[in-house]
Design a protein around this motif. Sequence first.
Motif, PDB file in Angstrom:
ATOM      1  N   THR A  79       0.940 -59.599  -9.716  1.00 15.88           N
ATOM      2  CA  THR A  79       0.867 -58.391  -8.617  1.00 15.88           C
ATOM      3  C   THR A  79       2.220 -57.672  -8.542  1.00 15.88           C
ATOM      4  OG1 THR A  79      -0.881 -59.795  -7.725  1.00 15.88           O
ATOM      5  CG2 THR A  79       0.178 -57.790  -6.620  1.00 15.88           C
ATOM      6  N   ALA A  80       3.341 -58.632  -8.424  1.00 18.94           N
ATOM      7  CA  ALA A  80       4.800 -58.318  -8.238  1.00 18.94           C
ATOM      8  C   ALA A  80       5.245 -57.290  -9.431  1.00 18.94           C
ATOM      9  CB  ALA A  80       5.655 -59.363  -7.908  1.00 18.94           C
ATOM     10  N   ILE A  81       4.813 -57.667 -10.603  1.00 19.43           N
ATOM     11  CA  ILE A  81       5.212 -56.821 -11.844  1.00 19.43           C
ATOM     12  C   ILE A  81       4.578 -55.491 -11.700  1.00 19.43           C
ATOM     13  CG2 ILE A  81       4.967 -56.835 -14.116  1.00 19.43           C
ATOM     14  CD1 ILE A  81       5.075 -59.747 -14.250  1.00 19.43           C
ATOM     15  N   VAL A  82       3.339 -55.560 -11.339  1.00 15.38           N
ATOM     16  CA  VAL A  82       2.425 -54.154 -11.271  1.00 15.38           C
ATOM     17  C   VAL A  82       3.077 -53.327 -10.230  1.00 15.38           C
ATOM     18  CG1 VAL A  82       0.183 -53.240 -10.779  1.00 15.38           C
ATOM     19  CG2 VAL A  82       0.357 -55.103 -12.279  1.00 15.38           C
ATOM     20  N   PHE A  83       3.388 -53.866  -8.951  1.00 16.58           N
ATOM     21  CA  PHE A  83       4.099 -53.214  -7.894  1.00 16.58           C
ATOM     22  C   PHE A  83       5.264 -52.687  -8.435  1.00 16.58           C
ATOM     23  CE2 PHE A  83       7.171 -52.979  -4.688  1.00 16.58           C
ATOM     24  CZ  PHE A  83       6.607 -52.073  -3.852  1.00 16.58           C
ATOM     25  N   CYS A  84       6.280 -53.383  -9.144  1.00 10.66           N
ATOM     26  CA  CYS A  84       7.496 -52.980  -9.455  1.00 10.66           C
ATOM     27  C   CYS A  84       7.194 -51.667 -10.647  1.00 10.66           C
ATOM     28  CB  CYS A  84       8.216 -54.102  -9.873  1.00 10.66           C
ATOM     29  SG  CYS A  84       8.923 -55.316  -8.715  1.00 10.66           S
ATOM     30  N   ALA A  85       6.503 -51.895 -11.380  1.00  6.58           N
ATOM     31  CA  ALA A  85       6.469 -50.821 -12.493  1.00  6.58           C
ATOM     32  C   ALA A  85       5.869 -49.624 -11.907  1.00  6.58           C
ATOM     33  CB  ALA A  85       5.359 -51.550 -13.845  1.00  6.58           C
ATOM     34  N   VAL A  86       4.870 -49.705 -10.867  1.00  3.58           N
ATOM     35  CA  VAL A  86       4.317 -48.336 -10.596  1.00  3.58           C
ATOM     36  C   VAL A  86       5.348 -47.880  -9.475  1.00  3.58           C
ATOM     37  CG1 VAL A  86       2.602 -47.674  -8.839  1.00  3.58           C
ATOM     38  CG2 VAL A  86       1.907 -49.180 -10.649  1.00  3.58           C
ATOM     39  N   PHE A  87       6.154 -48.183  -8.740  1.00  4.33           N
ATOM     40  CA  PHE A  87       7.013 -47.843  -7.855  1.00  4.33           C
ATOM     41  C   PHE A  87       8.157 -47.335  -8.827  1.00  4.33           C
ATOM     42  CE2 PHE A  87      10.752 -47.957  -5.062  1.00  4.33           C
ATOM     43  CZ  PHE A  87       9.984 -47.352  -3.991  1.00  4.33           C
ATOM     44  N   ALA A  88       8.586 -48.162  -9.843  1.00  7.15           N
ATOM     45  CA  ALA A  88       9.663 -47.584 -10.569  1.00  7.15           C
ATOM     46  C   ALA A  88       9.225 -46.259 -11.415  1.00  7.15           C
ATOM     47  CB  ALA A  88       9.953 -48.449 -11.805  1.00  7.15           C
ATOM     48  N   ALA A  89       7.794 -46.284 -11.693  1.00  8.21           N
ATOM     49  CA  ALA A  89       7.166 -44.751 -12.226  1.00  8.21           C
ATOM     50  C   ALA A  89       7.279 -43.752 -11.158  1.00  8.21           C
ATOM     51  CB  ALA A  89       5.835 -45.044 -12.864  1.00  8.21           C
ATOM     52  N   TRP A  90       6.954 -44.046  -9.883  1.00  7.41           N
ATOM     53  CA  TRP A  90       6.994 -43.013  -8.933  1.00  7.41           C
ATOM     54  C   TRP A  90       8.165 -42.605  -8.573  1.00  7.41           C
ATOM     55  CZ3 TRP A  90       6.653 -44.695  -3.266  1.00  7.41           C
ATOM     56  CH2 TRP A  90       6.418 -43.479  -2.382  1.00  7.41           C
ATOM     57  N   GLU A  91       9.297 -43.588  -8.564  1.00  8.49           N
ATOM     58  CA  GLU A  91      10.757 -43.111  -8.311  1.00  8.49           C
ATOM     59  C   GLU A  91      11.275 -42.172  -9.559  1.00  8.49           C
ATOM     60  OE1 GLU A  91      12.426 -43.162  -5.720  1.00  8.49           O
ATOM     61  OE2 GLU A  91      10.963 -44.332  -4.310  1.00  8.49           O
ATOM     62  N   PHE A  92      10.731 -42.611 -10.754  1.00  5.33           N
ATOM     63  CA  PHE A  92      11.247 -41.617 -11.902  1.00  5.33           C
ATOM     64  C   PHE A  92      10.452 -40.310 -11.820  1.00  5.33           C
ATOM     65  CE2 PHE A  92      12.068 -45.673 -14.386  1.00  5.33           C
ATOM     66  CZ  PHE A  92      13.469 -45.628 -14.134  1.00  5.33           C
ATOM     67  N   ARG A  93       9.424 -40.361 -11.480  1.00  4.95           N
ATOM     68  CA  ARG A  93       8.851 -38.854 -11.106  1.00  4.95           C
ATOM     69  C   ARG A  93       9.456 -38.142 -10.078  1.00  4.95           C
ATOM     70  NH1 ARG A  93       3.084 -38.202  -8.928  1.00  4.95           N
ATOM     71  NH2 ARG A  93       4.014 -37.779  -7.207  1.00  4.95           N
ATOM     72  N   ILE A  94       9.840 -38.677  -8.974  1.00  2.00           N
ATOM     73  CA  ILE A  94      10.555 -37.891  -7.875  1.00  2.00           C
ATOM     74  C   ILE A  94      12.127 -37.665  -8.559  1.00  2.00           C
ATOM     75  CG2 ILE A  94      11.575 -38.347  -5.527  1.00  2.00           C
ATOM     76  CD1 ILE A  94       9.369 -40.170  -5.017  1.00  2.00           C
ATOM     77  N   PHE A  95      12.515 -38.439  -9.308  1.00  2.00           N
ATOM     78  CA  PHE A  95      13.820 -37.981  -9.957  1.00  2.00           C
ATOM     79  C   PHE A  95      13.714 -36.793 -10.825  1.00  2.00           C
ATOM     80  CE2 PHE A  95      16.870 -38.515 -13.486  1.00  2.00           C
ATOM     81  CZ  PHE A  95      17.844 -38.083 -12.654  1.00  2.00           C
ATOM     82  N   SER A  96      12.660 -36.825 -11.652  1.00  2.00           N
ATOM     83  CA  SER A  96      12.506 -35.817 -12.328  1.00  2.00           C
ATOM     84  C   SER A  96      12.143 -34.409 -11.672  1.00  2.00           C
ATOM     85  CB  SER A  96      11.503 -35.990 -13.585  1.00  2.00           C
ATOM     86  OG  SER A  96      10.018 -35.933 -12.875  1.00  2.00           O
ATOM     87  N   ALA A  97      11.593 -34.464 -10.592  1.00  2.00           N
ATOM     88  CA  ALA A  97      11.183 -33.408  -9.593  1.00  2.00           C
ATOM     89  C   ALA A  97      12.306 -32.742  -9.039  1.00  2.00           C
ATOM     90  CB  ALA A  97       9.853 -33.639  -9.024  1.00  2.00           C
ATOM     91  N   SER A  98      13.167 -33.684  -8.195  1.00  2.00           N
ATOM     92  CA  SER A  98      14.094 -33.109  -7.435  1.00  2.00           C
ATOM     93  C   SER A  98      15.469 -33.441  -7.715  1.00  2.00           C
ATOM     94  CB  SER A  98      13.625 -33.594  -5.975  1.00  2.00           C
ATOM     95  OG  SER A  98      13.784 -35.069  -5.942  1.00  2.00           O
ATOM     96  N   GLY A  99      15.805 -34.467  -8.526  1.00  6.64           N
ATOM     97  CA  GLY A  99      17.034 -35.233  -9.124  1.00  6.64           C
ATOM     98  C   GLY A  99      17.625 -35.897  -7.796  1.00  6.64           C
ATOM     99  N   GLY A 100      18.609 -36.436  -7.990  1.00  9.11           N
ATOM    100  CA  GLY A 100      19.442 -37.143  -6.954  1.00  9.11           C
ATOM    101  C   GLY A 100      19.517 -38.556  -7.451  1.00  9.11           C
ATOM    102  N   LEU A 101      20.431 -39.344  -7.129  1.00  9.85           N
ATOM    103  CA  LEU A 101      21.004 -40.581  -7.387  1.00  9.85           C
ATOM    104  C   LEU A 101      20.023 -41.701  -6.656  1.00  9.85           C
ATOM    105  CD1 LEU A 101      22.966 -41.963  -9.064  1.00  9.85           C
ATOM    106  CD2 LEU A 101      24.543 -41.997  -7.560  1.00  9.85           C
ATOM    107  N   GLY A 102      19.550 -41.213  -5.781  1.00  4.74           N
ATOM    108  CA  GLY A 102      18.805 -42.526  -4.977  1.00  4.74           C
ATOM    109  C   GLY A 102      17.282 -42.915  -6.003  1.00  4.74           C
ATOM    110  N   PRO A 103      16.596 -41.764  -6.114  1.00 10.45           N
ATOM    111  CA  PRO A 103      15.537 -41.956  -6.956  1.00 10.45           C
ATOM    112  C   PRO A 103      15.389 -42.751  -8.172  1.00 10.45           C
ATOM    113  CG  PRO A 103      15.119 -39.962  -5.677  1.00 10.45           C
ATOM    114  CD  PRO A 103      16.578 -40.541  -5.580  1.00 10.45           C
ATOM    115  N   LEU A 104      16.763 -42.282  -8.945  1.00  8.71           N
ATOM    116  CA  LEU A 104      17.032 -42.767 -10.129  1.00  8.71           C
ATOM    117  C   LEU A 104      17.406 -44.109 -10.038  1.00  8.71           C
ATOM    118  CD1 LEU A 104      17.353 -42.612 -13.268  1.00  8.71           C
ATOM    119  CD2 LEU A 104      19.845 -41.655 -12.678  1.00  8.71           C
ATOM    120  N   SER A 105      18.367 -44.413  -8.974  1.00  8.18           N
ATOM    121  CA  SER A 105      18.838 -45.949  -8.878  1.00  8.18           C
ATOM    122  C   SER A 105      17.457 -46.961  -8.397  1.00  8.18           C
ATOM    123  CB  SER A 105      19.892 -46.010  -8.028  1.00  8.18           C
ATOM    124  OG  SER A 105      19.567 -45.685  -6.648  1.00  8.18           O
TER     125      SER A 105
END
Length: 68
Positions: A13-39
């Motif tokens: 369950t933790a693996i799935v959560f981390c993977a989905v959250f990482a994908a979500w943050e990468f999507r936010i990074f691709s839309a708006s940029g910024g170092l926070g979502p990328l990190s």
Amino acid sequence: MSIIGFHRFLIATAIVFCAVFAAWEFRIFSASGGLGPLSLGVFFALAAAALAYYLANLARFLNRETLR
């Protein structure tokens, strides 16, 4: 369900959560940029990989051969 089985379920369950959250943050990074979502995306992708490694090698970490 044994305690080891429940532990495997929680780690999966933790693996799935981390993977989905990482994908979500990468999507936010691709839309708006910024170092926070990328990190955050990189951190949670690495966390998912580390947890997957742990789950795959759980018997070795617990020094038990009967878990496989």
